[in-house]
Design a protein around this motif. Structure first.
Motif, PDB file in Angstrom:
ATOM      1  N   ALA A  37      38.105  44.204  32.297  1.00 31.73           N
ATOM      2  CA  ALA A  37      37.081  43.524  32.914  1.00 31.73           C
ATOM      3  C   ALA A  37      37.007  42.093  32.502  1.00 31.73           C
ATOM      4  CB  ALA A  37      35.551  44.017  32.185  1.00 31.73           C
ATOM      5  N   GLN A  38      36.782  41.233  33.499  1.00 32.44           N
ATOM      6  CA  GLN A  38      36.799  39.630  33.471  1.00 32.44           C
ATOM      7  C   GLN A  38      36.270  39.167  32.133  1.00 32.44           C
ATOM      8  OE1 GLN A  38      36.148  35.618  36.058  1.00 32.44           O
ATOM      9  NE2 GLN A  38      35.413  37.803  36.806  1.00 32.44           N
ATOM     10  N   ASN A  39      35.103  39.544  31.720  1.00 33.96           N
ATOM     11  CA  ASN A  39      34.440  39.255  30.444  1.00 33.96           C
ATOM     12  C   ASN A  39      35.320  39.645  29.216  1.00 33.96           C
ATOM     13  OD1 ASN A  39      33.878  42.016  30.262  1.00 33.96           O
ATOM     14  ND2 ASN A  39      31.771  41.699  30.733  1.00 33.96           N
ATOM     15  N   GLY A  40      36.398  40.520  29.323  1.00 35.16           N
ATOM     16  CA  GLY A  40      37.259  40.929  28.319  1.00 35.16           C
ATOM     17  C   GLY A  40      38.457  40.114  28.062  1.00 35.16           C
ATOM     18  N   LYS A  74      37.438  37.129  44.239  1.00 36.48           N
ATOM     19  CA  LYS A  74      36.053  37.729  44.216  1.00 36.48           C
ATOM     20  C   LYS A  74      35.617  38.139  45.561  1.00 36.48           C
ATOM     21  CE  LYS A  74      30.985  36.670  43.131  1.00 36.48           C
ATOM     22  NZ  LYS A  74      30.141  35.856  42.613  1.00 36.48           N
ATOM     23  N   ALA A  94      40.159  37.187  26.885  1.00 31.23           N
ATOM     24  CA  ALA A  94      40.005  36.097  26.073  1.00 31.23           C
ATOM     25  C   ALA A  94      40.951  35.237  25.971  1.00 31.23           C
ATOM     26  CB  ALA A  94      39.952  36.964  24.331  1.00 31.23           C
ATOM     27  N   ASP A 140      41.005  33.013  42.411  1.00 33.18           N
ATOM     28  CA  ASP A 140      39.497  33.751  42.433  1.00 33.18           C
ATOM     29  C   ASP A 140      39.767  34.800  43.481  1.00 33.18           C
ATOM     30  OD1 ASP A 140      36.918  34.670  42.619  1.00 33.18           O
ATOM     31  OD2 ASP A 140      36.539  32.417  42.891  1.00 33.18           O
ATOM     32  N   LYS A 154      42.409  30.174  29.927  1.00 28.86           N
ATOM     33  CA  LYS A 154      42.684  30.333  31.146  1.00 28.86           C
ATOM     34  C   LYS A 154      43.368  29.062  31.875  1.00 28.86           C
ATOM     35  CE  LYS A 154      38.686  33.352  32.723  1.00 28.86           C
ATOM     36  NZ  LYS A 154      37.717  33.534  33.570  1.00 28.86           N
ATOM     37  N   VAL A 180      41.081  36.998  39.447  1.00 21.64           N
ATOM     38  CA  VAL A 180      39.977  37.145  38.599  1.00 21.64           C
ATOM     39  C   VAL A 180      38.729  37.681  39.740  1.00 21.64           C
ATOM     40  CG1 VAL A 180      40.095  35.670  36.750  1.00 21.64           C
ATOM     41  CG2 VAL A 180      39.071  34.731  38.737  1.00 21.64           C
ATOM     42  N   ASP A 230      34.590  43.673  38.958  1.00 24.51           N
ATOM     43  CA  ASP A 230      34.547  42.165  38.216  1.00 24.51           C
ATOM     44  C   ASP A 230      35.614  42.058  37.130  1.00 24.51           C
ATOM     45  OD1 ASP A 230      34.067  39.321  37.826  1.00 24.51           O
ATOM     46  OD2 ASP A 230      32.417  39.864  36.404  1.00 24.51           O
TER      47      ASP A 230
END
Length: 438
Positions: free
Chosen positions: A68-71, A85, A73, A83, A76, A39, A53
């Motif tokens: 995308a990370q916000n997608g 990042k 669902a 990570d 985790k 992520v 991201d």
């Protein structure tokens, strides 16, 4: 006295083996045991797409989510979350046309197993000579190269190449696609060597070349006819090996550089019924763009880091040739050939980086060492780009993978297996840095 000598010998042997073990090839990684989720990194898919991201999830060696990370669902808690990042996620690089694992030290004949005696060796299989314990292999993995097309050399027909992954116990485990290509070294056109050379000498060399081509045509014609014989025929290994050229299951890789020779070689192969043709080397490809495109010929481009072939060529022609092919719509990929070919192959990413500074975009350059070679070798359903359902064969770098100043691979996976990035060069660097306080 004899007992003391035995103890000394045993201690010496154990000490030597312990020292040697420090520089050995790392043990291949076991199969992926738990789902993994990367992520926060910048994702370079390999097909030109970049996702900031991002998240990449994979389980049992296959990618289950990419985007995308916000997608993302899923829960985790079921994943080993890593990570990354500020780092970059790339498909594993693919090295075409290499004797990696067939050659260890060029100057030591006993470590070179890349060619057979003879002119026509279509039945030769590079795969079975591939040495998974080569000290050179881990040095390529450290720079992001995770697959390679192991290719024989020598003769007119060198034999069959195979694609391997670079973390395996033996050649059977390494094989990704066996015997996917046949390699032909096209005989050079005859030119007068100098003003003093007699016409008779030139004609003698021309006659020898004509005979080579007649022999090659005879072999390919016989192979095409052999495929039409009923099952139960007496096996002929050479003719059987050539069979895939006529049904499209194998690509004929023609190693050729000059423009006229490329056109001659492709026409020769097409006339004899070869279905899929690619040219390797192809330093004069810019002279035959229309011909290559019309005949659907892919290019494996060699020696980007080279001087121009002719005094009146553009000084940067080798560097910008990938961009010329890209603009012409000709499928191509990059290999690494030239001086120090095998140890230098770890620099494949930087070859692509050079192309990115002479006309290609960064993502197009990445594609030339990932998805493009995968397509050429028939691997694109599983490798070459990071898409859902494909193999989780990827690397993570703190900087731009194609830039030698920032390339720094921190994680790498082949089919979801996280393997060691240790290699002999890193070990020696630590050893001598400590000694000299560097």
């Amino acid at each position: 006295m004899r007992f003391t000598h035995k103890l000394f010998t045993l201690a010496l042997a154990l000490g030597a083996s312990a020292t040697a073990a420090l520089g050995q090839v790392p043990t291949p990684a076991p199969a992926q045991a738990k789902p993994i989720l990367l992520v926060g990194g910048t994702l370079h898919v390999g097909n030109g797409t970049v996702v900031n991201d991002a998240a990449v999830a994979f389980d049992k060696g296959r990618i289950t989510y990419v985007g995308a990370q916000n997608g993302f669902a899923a829960d985790k808690a079921a994943y080993e979350v890593v990570d990354v990042k500020g780092q970059h996620i790339y498909p594993g690089l693919i090295l075409p046309n290499t004797t990696l694992g067939l050659t260890e030290v060029d100057a030591v004949r006993a470590t070179v197993d890349s060619r057979e005696v003879g002119v026509f060796n279509p039945n030769v299989r590079a795969l079975i000579a591939y040495n998974t314990d080569s000290d050179i292999i881990p040095t390529l993995r450290t720079n992001g190269v995770l697959l390679a097309q192991v290719t024989p050399r020598g003769g007119m027909i060198s034999g069959q190449s195979s694609v391997v992954q670079l973390d395996a116990w033996n050649w059977q485990d390494a094989a990704v696609r066996a015997d996917e290509g046949m390699h032909l070294n096209w005989p050079a056109m005859v030119l007068k060597l100098n003003a003093a050379e007699e016409a008779q000498a030139v004609q003698k060399r021309q006659d020898a070349r004509d005979q080579q081509l007649r022999d090659l045509e005879s072999l390919l014609t016989e192979a095409a006819a052999y495929q039409q014989l009923p099952k139960g025929r007496k096996e002929n290994l050479r003719l059987t090996a050539l069979g895939g050229l006529f049904d499209g299951s194998k690509t004929l890789f023609i190693h050729v550089d000059y423009g006229k020779e490329m056109i001659e070689a492709v026409r020769f192969a097409k006339r004899l019924g070869v279905q899929k043709v690619a040219v390797v080397g192809a330093r004069d490809a810019w002279m035959a763009l229309d011909f290559l495109k019309q005949n659907n010929v892919a290019v494996v481009l060699s020696r980007i880091h080279a001087l121009p072939r002719r005094a009146d060529d553009d000084y940067d022609l080798p560097y910008k040739l990938p961009a010329i092919l890209q603009q012409a719509g000709i499928p191509f990929c990059l290999d690494y050939q030239g001086d120090m070919e095998i140890p230098g192959s770890r620099n494949l990413a930087f070859i692509a980086g050079t192309a990115a500074n002479f006309g290609l975009s960064k993502e197009q350059a990445l594609t030339s060492v990932t998805l493009s070679p995968a397509r050429l070798m028939g691997l694109d359903k599983d490798y070459g780009s990071l898409e859902q359902g494909k193999s989780a064969t990827l690397v993570v770098s703190t900087g731009d993978l194609l830039d030698m100043r920032t390339n720094n691979v921190t994680r790498a996976y082949i089919d979801g297996r996280a393997f060691s990035l240790e290699n002999k060069q890193l070990y020696l660097n630590r050893k001598f840095s400590g000694k000299y306080g560097l």
